[in-house]
Enzyme design. Structure first.
Site, short mmCIF file in Angstrom:
data_model
loop_
_atom_site.label_atom_id
_atom_site.label_comp_id
_atom_site.label_asym_id
_atom_site.label_seq_id
_atom_site.Cartn_x
_atom_site.Cartn_y
_atom_site.Cartn_z
N ASN A 69 0.82 -1.21 0.00
CA ASN A 69 0.00 0.00 0.00
C ASN A 69 0.85 1.26 0.00
OD1 ASN A 69 -0.31 1.96 2.51
ND2 ASN A 69 0.27 -0.06 3.32
N GLY A 72 -0.76 7.00 1.66
CA GLY A 72 -0.28 8.37 1.82
C GLY A 72 -0.91 9.12 2.98
N CYS A 131 5.86 5.62 8.54
CA CYS A 131 5.24 5.33 7.24
C CYS A 131 6.33 5.35 6.17
CB CYS A 131 4.16 6.36 6.91
SG CYS A 131 3.47 6.09 5.26
N ASN A 193 6.02 -1.22 11.42
CA ASN A 193 5.25 -0.67 10.30
C ASN A 193 5.60 -1.51 9.06
OD1 ASN A 193 3.85 1.14 8.47
ND2 ASN A 193 4.16 2.78 9.96
N THR A 194 5.06 -1.15 7.93
CA THR A 194 5.21 -1.96 6.72
C THR A 194 6.64 -1.92 6.15
OG1 THR A 194 4.35 -0.07 5.51
CG2 THR A 194 2.80 -1.83 6.04
N GLY A 245 1.85 -9.25 10.06
CA GLY A 245 1.57 -10.60 9.55
C GLY A 245 0.89 -11.55 10.51
#
Ligand code: DOR
EC number: 1.3.1.14
Length: 304
Positions: A69, A72, A131, A193-194, A245
């Site tokens: 993703n 934003g 982010c 975070n990702t 996950g």
């Protein structure tokens, strides 16, 4: 069940299985659906000082092992978002569901301003300094120990409720970053975070996401999160919330044995539904009963 009661920083949670910040935290009604799904706490979408439309579409694509993703940080701004919380606060309270307010900002002043506005609506403030794809926000801060320190210090000075910092795995030395935020006085850590990633449309011959790259969530990143939580537990004495996950009770237990006091679930809602929280709680309880263990005992259990 009372087997899952968890106390973190003096706050009582009915269970340690929380909603992660993200899409399901964008509105009051979504938070309520998650609360009804059995979450011990819900984390809001990351909220900034001013309204933000986010990145252009496409902003999300399903890939092997999860989602990529680049939303934003879309959000209506703190003043409008607080009305969303206000709509559901009493009902969440009646369900014994705590609220974690995720916030972001461009600098320490902005973070502190949003934190102050948020303080009386939530139980914990979660600082999104991580982010991977929001220019000037997010990981721009969380990849730099000095900026991370300044943001955490300013927010700690601005509010009285517990403050957690959410860390990015997209760094060479996460301990250096964690040390900075712990030195600034944060009450706990949220990880991870990702993970920065990209997908290319081979027919269009260009990246799928309008932002070109994004952050990977879901099954594919679990072992990255486990290692980060492990390292944080080895090095610091603050509570850790594990995220990345988690789809099942077994995944949650793995994070807890690595050192997490609680966990958060995001992508898992897509795969197992709103009541994934209840399902994961039931799976944790089955394991504890089978192994004759308590929740407290399994936190950090894999270390010696
Ligand atoms: O993967 C992420 N996407 N992490 C964040 O912290 C923010 C979010 C977004 O809004 O892009």
């Amino acid at each position: 069940e009372c087997m899952l009661k968890t106390n973190i920083c003096g706050i009582e949670f009915k269970n340690p299985v929380f909603l992660a910040s993200g899409i399901m935290g964008e509105t009051g009604s979504a938070l309520k659906r998650i609360a009804k799904g059995g979450a011990g706490a819900v984390t809001t979408k990351s909220i900034g000082l001013n309204p933000n439309p986010g990145h252009k579409n496409p902003t999300i694509v399903e890939v092997y092992g999860g989602f990529l993703n680049a939303m934003g940080l879309p959000n209506p701004g703190v003043d409008e978002y607080l009305e969303e919380i206000e709509k559901v606060r009493d009902e969440l309270n009646r369900m014994d569901v705590r609220i974690i307010g995720s916030i972001y900002g461009k600098d320490e002043e902005e973070f502190a301003e949003v934190a102050k506005k948020m303080e009386r609506y939530v139980d914990i403030i979660e600082l999104n300094i991580s982010c991977p794809h929001a220019k000037g926000y997010g990981a721009t801060i969380g990849q730099n120990p000095d900026l991370s320190y300044d943001v955490c210090k300013a927010v700690k000075k601005a509010v009285k409720i517990p403050v957690f910092a959410k860390l990015t795995p997209n760094v060479t030395d996460i301990i250096e970053i964690a040390q900075a935020v712990v030195d600034a006085g944060v009450d706990g850590l949220v990880a991870i975070n990702t993970v920065r990633g990209m997908a290319i449309d081979i027919r269009a011959k260009k990246p799928i996401l309008a932002n070109k790259f994004g952050g990977l969530s879901g099954k594919a990143i679990k072992s990255i999160g486990i290692k980060v939580v492990w390292d944080l537990y080895e090095n610091f004495d603050v509570p850790i919330i594990g995220v990345g996950g988690i789809m099942s009770g077994e995944d949650a237990i793995e994070y807890m044995m690595a050192g997490a006091s609680a966990v958060q679930i995001g992508s898992g809602v897509y795969y197992r539904g709103y009541d994934i929280f209840k399902k994961v709680c039931d799976e944790i309880i089955s394991f504890l009963k089978e192994e004759n263990l308590t929740l407290e005992e399994i936190v950090g259990m894999a270390h010696e």
